[in-house]
Design a protein around this motif. Structure first.
Motif, PDB file in Angstrom:
ATOM      1  N   SER A   1       0.833  -1.202   0.000  1.00 40.91           N
ATOM      2  CA  SER A   1       0.000   0.000   0.000  1.00 40.91           C
ATOM      3  C   SER A   1       0.866   1.250   0.000  1.00 40.91           C
ATOM      4  O   SER A   1       0.582   2.210  -0.724  1.00 40.91           O
ATOM      5  N   PHE A   2       1.921   1.242   0.787  1.00 39.75           N
ATOM      6  CA  PHE A   2       2.835   2.380   0.850  1.00 39.75           C
ATOM      7  C   PHE A   2       3.477   2.629  -0.516  1.00 39.75           C
ATOM      8  O   PHE A   2       3.537   3.763  -1.000  1.00 39.75           O
TER       9      PHE A   2
ATOM     10  N   ALA B   1       1.859   6.788  -6.892  1.00 42.06           N
ATOM     11  CA  ALA B   1       0.815   7.729  -7.301  1.00 42.06           C
ATOM     12  C   ALA B   1       1.278   9.168  -7.082  1.00 42.06           C
ATOM     13  O   ALA B   1       1.055  10.032  -7.943  1.00 42.06           O
ATOM     14  N   GLU B   2       1.919   9.423  -5.955  1.00 42.08           N
ATOM     15  CA  GLU B   2       2.439  10.772  -5.679  1.00 42.08           C
ATOM     16  C   GLU B   2       3.506  11.158  -6.696  1.00 42.08           C
ATOM     17  O   GLU B   2       3.513  12.271  -7.210  1.00 42.08           O
ATOM     18  N   LEU B   3       4.415  10.251  -6.972  1.00 45.78           N
ATOM     19  CA  LEU B   3       5.494  10.546  -7.915  1.00 45.78           C
ATOM     20  C   LEU B   3       4.960  10.765  -9.330  1.00 45.78           C
ATOM     21  O   LEU B   3       5.487  11.593 -10.071  1.00 45.78           O
TER      22      LEU B   3
END
Length: 57
Positions: free
Chosen positions: A41-42, A48-50
């Motif tokens: 999950s991390f 997704a952030e990157l």
């Protein structure tokens, strides 16, 4: 996605593993599965952030 209950369970198992009685085999397996779920999950959230980062010159 990891729920708050799952995170709490991970922490509970971590605390119990440090006690003299330790974890049972079932609890060790549960801990392994929950940790893998948390790590996956991390990684997914980090990707997704990157992917949303836009470089501007």
């Amino acid at each position: 996605m990891v729920t708050e209950e799952q995170v709490n369970r991970i922490n509970e198992l971590a605390r119990k593993s440090k006690t003299p009685e330790g974890l049972t085999e079932e609890e060790k397996e549960e801990q392994k599965v929950l940790r893998r779920l948390f790590i996956d999950s991390f990684k997914e959230n980090l990707r997704a952030e990157l992917n949303n980062i836009e470089i501007v010159d």
